[in-house]
Design an enzyme around this catalytic site. Structure first.
Site: not given
Ligand code: PAF
Length: 281
Positions: A34, A37, A148, A150, A187-188
Site C-alpha cells: 500500500h 510501503h 515504517g 507504524k 495490509s490487514r
C-alpha cells in the site's frame, strides 16, 4: 526491475552493485503493498543508489493461531507497483528457499523490548521478525534498511538487535501513513468489514485527541492520557489489547508526556487486530 527468487541471486546482485561503488537500501515487506510501503521505497531511493524490496510473508513471525495462511498476497500487483516506483530489484523467495527444507533451527531470543506490548500478545513474534531481518541483512548486505514507524515496536527491537549484534546496517524509520479519514494504512485493513472499518477510526481519533490535549497543555500525565485513550477506543472496538505511553527507544513506560514519547495501542475489530501509534514530536 530484477526479480530475484534465490538467496544466491539476491547476494550476487547486491554484491555487484557494491563492487561498483553503489550504495544499497533494503525495504523489507510482506507484500500486499500500500502507499505506506511505497513511502518507504521513496525514502530508500533518497538514501541509496540502489533499492531492493523483499516481498516475503515470513512464517516464523506468525503464531499457531494467527493469520499466516490467510495473510493477503498479490505478487503480480506488488511487482507492478514496485516497477512503477523505480525499484531496482525485488527479492521474493519461498519459505523453503529462505529457511531450507528442515526449517530454521537457530533463532534469536527475545528481550525486554520484545515481550511487552505486541510481544506480550504474540509470543515469539519478534524473535521471528529479528530472525528474518537478520537473514535479509546478511543476504543483501544493505547500507540502509527502511522500516515504517507504524510498527514502532518492531523498529525499536530491530535497532537494538543491530546495535547488540553489531550488524553493519543503518536503520531508518519512516513516518506512519494514514488514509484521508485517519485510519493507519495496513495490509490487514482488507480484513475489515465496512462497519468494522468505520469503528476502527476511533483509534486515530483517540490518538489525535491525546496529542491535542498534550500540545495545548491540558494533559501531560501519561497515566491519565492512556486511560482516556483506552476509554475512547473501548467504546468502538470489540476488545482492547493494550494502550501504552513509553519511551520510543527503550519502550519503558513514562510518567509525563514529552517529545520522543510513543503512544501505542492495539485493539480488535471482529477477527482483525489493528495497531496504531503516535510519536510526540
Ligand atoms: O513489517 C513487516 O512487514 C515485517 O514484520 C517484516 C519487517 C517485513 C519482517 O517480515
Amino acid at each position: 526491475m530484477k526479480i530475484l527468487r534465490t538467496k544466491k541471486a539476491a547476494s550476487a546482485t547486491s554484491a555487484a552493485w557494491r563492487r561498483d561503488g553503489q550504495s544499497v537500501a533494503l525495504v523489507p515487506t510482506m507484500g500486499y503493498l500500500h502507499d505506506g510501503h511505497l513511502s518507504l521505497v521513496r525514502i530508500a531511493k533518497k538514501r541509496a543508489d540502489r533499492v531492493v524490496v523483499s516481498v516475503f510473508v515470513n512464517p516464523t513471525q506468525f503464531g499457531p493461531n494467527e493469520d499466516f495462511e490467510r495473510y493477503p498476497r498479490d505478487e503480480k500487483r506488488d511487482f507492478a507497483l514496485l516497477r512503477k516506483a523505480g525499484v531496482d530489484a525485488v527479492f521474493a523467495p519461498t519459505p523453503e528457499e529462505m529457511y531450507g527444507r528442515e526449517g530454521a533451527t537457530v533463532s534469536l531470543s527475545e528481550s525486554a523490548l520484545s515481550t511487552v506490548m505486541c510481544g506480550a500478545q504474540r509470543p515469539g513474534h519478534f524473535a521471528g521478525v529479528m530472525q528474518v531481518c537478520l537473514k535479509l541483512f546478511n543476504i543483501v548486505r544493505p547500507d540502509v534498511a527502511v522500516f515504517g514507524e507504524k510498527d514502532a515496536q518492531q523498529l525499536a527491537v530491530l535497532r537494538r538487535m543491530a546495535r547488540d549484534l553489531d550488524v553493519p546496517v543503518k536503520l531508518v524509520g519512516a513516518p506512519l501513513v494514514r488514509e484521508g479519514d485517519g485510519l493507519a494504512l495496513s495490509s490487514r485493513n482488507t480484513y475489515l468489514s465496512p462497519e468494522e472499518r468505520k469503528r476502527a477510526l476511533a483509534l486515530s481519533s483517540a490518538l489525535a485527541t491525546a496529542e491535542n490535549d498534550w500540545r495545548e497543555g491540558r494533559c501531560d500525565d501519561a497515566r491519565r492520557a492512556v486511560a482516556s485513550i483506552r476509554r475512547r477506543i473501548a467504546k468502538a472496538a470489540d476488545s482492547v489489547d493494550y494502550v501504552v505511553a513509553v519511551d520510543k527507544d527503550t519502550l519503558e513506560p513514562v510518567e509525563r508526556l514529552r517529545p520522543g514519547v510513543l503512544i501505542a495501542l492495539a485493539a480488535r475489530f471482529g477477527k482483525t487486530r489493528l495497531i496504531d501509534n503516535h510519536i510526540l514530536r
